[in-house]
Design a protein around this motif. Structure first.
Motif, short mmCIF file in Angstrom:
data_model
loop_
_atom_site.label_atom_id
_atom_site.label_comp_id
_atom_site.label_asym_id
_atom_site.label_seq_id
_atom_site.Cartn_x
_atom_site.Cartn_y
_atom_site.Cartn_z
N THR A 84 38.30 36.94 32.67
CA THR A 84 37.90 36.54 34.04
C THR A 84 38.98 36.93 35.03
O THR A 84 39.50 36.09 35.77
CB THR A 84 37.69 35.02 34.13
N GLU A 85 39.36 38.21 34.99
CA GLU A 85 40.44 38.66 35.88
C GLU A 85 40.01 38.56 37.34
O GLU A 85 38.95 39.06 37.73
CB GLU A 85 40.84 40.10 35.55
N ILE A 86 40.82 37.89 38.15
CA ILE A 86 40.54 37.78 39.58
C ILE A 86 41.55 38.67 40.30
O ILE A 86 42.75 38.59 40.00
CB ILE A 86 40.67 36.30 40.05
N PRO A 87 41.07 39.55 41.20
CA PRO A 87 41.99 40.49 41.83
C PRO A 87 43.14 39.79 42.57
O PRO A 87 42.97 38.69 43.07
CB PRO A 87 41.13 41.28 42.80
N GLY A 88 44.27 40.45 42.61
CA GLY A 88 45.45 39.88 43.31
C GLY A 88 46.66 40.72 43.02
O GLY A 88 46.64 41.62 42.19
N THR A 89 47.75 40.41 43.72
CA THR A 89 48.98 41.21 43.56
C THR A 89 50.16 40.39 43.03
O THR A 89 51.17 40.95 42.61
CB THR A 89 49.39 41.82 44.91
#
Ligand code: ADP
Length: 542
Positions: free
Chosen positions: A496-501
């Motif tokens: 469940t990878e959630i985009p972000g830096t």
């Protein structure tokens, strides 16, 4: 010159058939002729001075004398065939000795008599010299002239003499005690070290030189010595005549004769320097231990730092792959939708406008991403500075919440704001603080599933204000909490990878820190997260 000595000397010269002979007294500095037989005493002047260095070093014997250049010239002038040299009496303390020197023209064997009478006369001469020259001196010694082989005037034969010399030159204190513990004999160093003269020491009990508090230990050591024939070692101080206490390492042993103890002998080594060094080492030991501990700490820190650097390197490369992915997604949409619009001039107007909306929002997303990345370098260089003014934190938060309503609504998330009735003033950089709260509210929405709730609460306390951004989202695992404010750190959520830096929270923490505030998290995996920010109120607010 005592007449009796002169006579005995003349008898010896006669017995050995020596036309030239000398009885010499030599010390480290000069040679004096006590008696002389012969016509021409001047020719011996240089020779007798050449004997001094021999005497100082190893002692004078026939071989040493015959190898002297001065002897060679005498040999030539007087046609001497053989020579006899003998130490007849020594005074060890002054390194002074009496020698008889006989020269004979009759061949070498003539001067090596194993004649009993020669020996007896030589012995008598020794005794006479002892009587007249040695009686007034403290320590004297008769040489054993009992050996019949005069040519073998070796060190071994004079062992007692040499041994006494050894005692006199030893730096250590050497003593003989009777069986009660009273001094019978001490060497010269004892006299020098203890500042007493020999007469003051002899007859006194050993314990009289020991400080009272050490008496029982030393008495016990001597008792042990008397009980066995084994060497006993111990350390004690001895008190000098001038009251100085000198530490000594003492080794002693009982002297046993016919199975009975008749006394004790011992040697005391001055350990002043050693015990000073020992004390210094003792003092240094805790420092050494501490230094070792510090080195170990430093080592551990270096290890931690290097593992931290490795971790940062890993996060950085993870960040690079994330960011490229983050850039690619909106770019793909922008390019894709623009291409569609351009390639199909007959595209219906509503579709065109829908596509333009997508291009705009993806463009904005891209712009935010680029801003985030640029922010990293600012954060990394610690270049963020605050432009402070007195602001009402409630109204600032109200604006941010308002801005995020739509965003929350899109995810069917309820966004609530709970705040005090009156304004809460703080000294802050409005713009930066707004960005920080916006990032927290954004995250709360991002990490909360549909039908969830995000709540922003303001608690107005006396000195400070507490802002809580709480959600009912996916939460943060406990193991990740300590690292959550680290650069590029992202919770791994497989599947469940959630985009972000991984830089939003770094920025938030930096801003809160610069405002001298506090930030902490409470989170429960699967149940939600609360970020708590505490900021000091402006003095104008109190
Ligand atoms: P990102 O750009 O990855 O969101 P952040 O620094 O803002 O970077 O956050 C770091 C990580 O902290 C995120 O990857 C996320 O896993 C976690 N996180 C931050 N806020 C929340 C939240 N409200 N709920 C759950 N996880 C969160």
């Amino acid at each position: 010159m005592v007449e009796i000595i002169e006579n005995t000397f003349r008898i010896l010269a006669k017995v050995s058939n020596s036309k030239n002979a000398m009885l010499l007294n030599i010390n480290n500095f000069e040679t004096s002729v006590i008696s002389f037989i012969g016509q021409n005493p001047e020719i011996f002047n240089e020779f007798k001075n050449a004997l001094i260095p021999l005497h100082k070093k190893l002692g004078i014997d026939v071989q040493a004398v015959q190898s002297l250049p001065e002897y060679k010239s005498i040999e030539r002038i007087l046609s001497i065939k053989s020579c006899f040299v003998k130490n007849v009496y020594s005074i060890l303390e002054q390194n002074e000795a009496f020698y008889i020197v006989l020269f004979c023209e009759e061949g070498i064997n003539h001067l090596q008599p194993d004649d009993e009478s020669f020996m007896v006369i030589l012995n008598i001469l020794g005794n006479q010299i002892k009587k007249y020259y040695g009686a007034k001196l403290k320590q004297d010694i008769m040489l054993p002239i009992s050996d019949s082989n005069f040519a073998e005037d070796s060190i071994i034969k004079n062992w007692e003499d040499n041994f006494r010399k050894l005692l006199s030159i030893s730096d250590d204190l050497i003593f003989i005690l009777d069986m009660d513990g009273c001094f019978l004999k001490v060497n010269n160093s004892s006299v020098i070290l203890l500042d007493y003269n020999e007469r003051e020491i002899i007859g006194k009990h050993f314990l009289e030189f020991v400080p009272p508090d050490k008496n029982s230990d030393v008495a016990a050591a001597f008792a042990k010595m008397l009980q066995s024939d084994k060497e006993v070692k111990f350390r004690t101080e001895l008190v000098t005549k001038l009251g100085r206490q000198i530490p000594f390492d003492i080794s002693g042993k009982a002297v046993i004769k016919d199975g009975a103890v008749i006394g004790m002998i011992g040697i005391c080594k001055d350990v002043t320097k050693l015990s000073k060094t020992e004390q210094e080492i003792k003092k240094l030991r805790p420092k050494l231990i501490e230094a070792n501990r510090l080195i170990n700490l430093e080592r551990a820190r270096t290890w931690q730092q290097s593992s931290l650097i490795e971790e940062l390197e890993r996060l950085k490369s993870e960040f690079v792959s994330n960011i490229s992915h983050e850039f690619r997604t909106p770019l793909a949409s922008i390019i894709g939708f623009s291409e569609t619009i351009v390639s199909d001039p007959n595209l219906p107007e509503e579709m065109k406008s829908e596509f333009n909306d997508v291009i705009l929002s993806e463009g904005k997303r891209l712009a935010k991403l680029i801003n985030d990345v640029l922010e990293i370098s600012v954060i990394e260089e610690g270049k963020i500075t605050l432009d402070k003014s007195v602001i009402d934190v409630v109204s600032v938060l109200k604006d941010i919440v308002d801005k995020n309503y739509k965003n929350a609504e899109n995810k069917k998330i309820t966004l609530e704001f709970e705040y005090p009735e009156f304004e809460v003033l703080i000294d802050a950089d409005k713009e930066k603080l707004s960005l920080a709260f916006d990032a927290l509210i954004n995250n709360a929405i991002k990490f909360t599933n549909e039908d969830g709730r995000v709540k922003v609460i303001v608690h107005n306390f006396f000195k400070d204000v507490e802002i809580i951004i709480s959600d009912t989202g996916i939460g943060i695992p406990e193991k990740d909490l300590p690292y959550i404010f680290q650069k590029f750190y992202r919770v791994s959520r497989p599947g469940t990878e959630i985009p972000g830096t991984g830089i939003g929270l770094v920025f938030v923490k930096q801003i809160v820190d610069l405002h001298k505030g506090l930030i902490y998290i409470q989170s429960e995996l699967g149940n939600g997260t609360s970020f708590v920010v505490k900021l000091l109120k402006s003095i104008k607010a109190k």
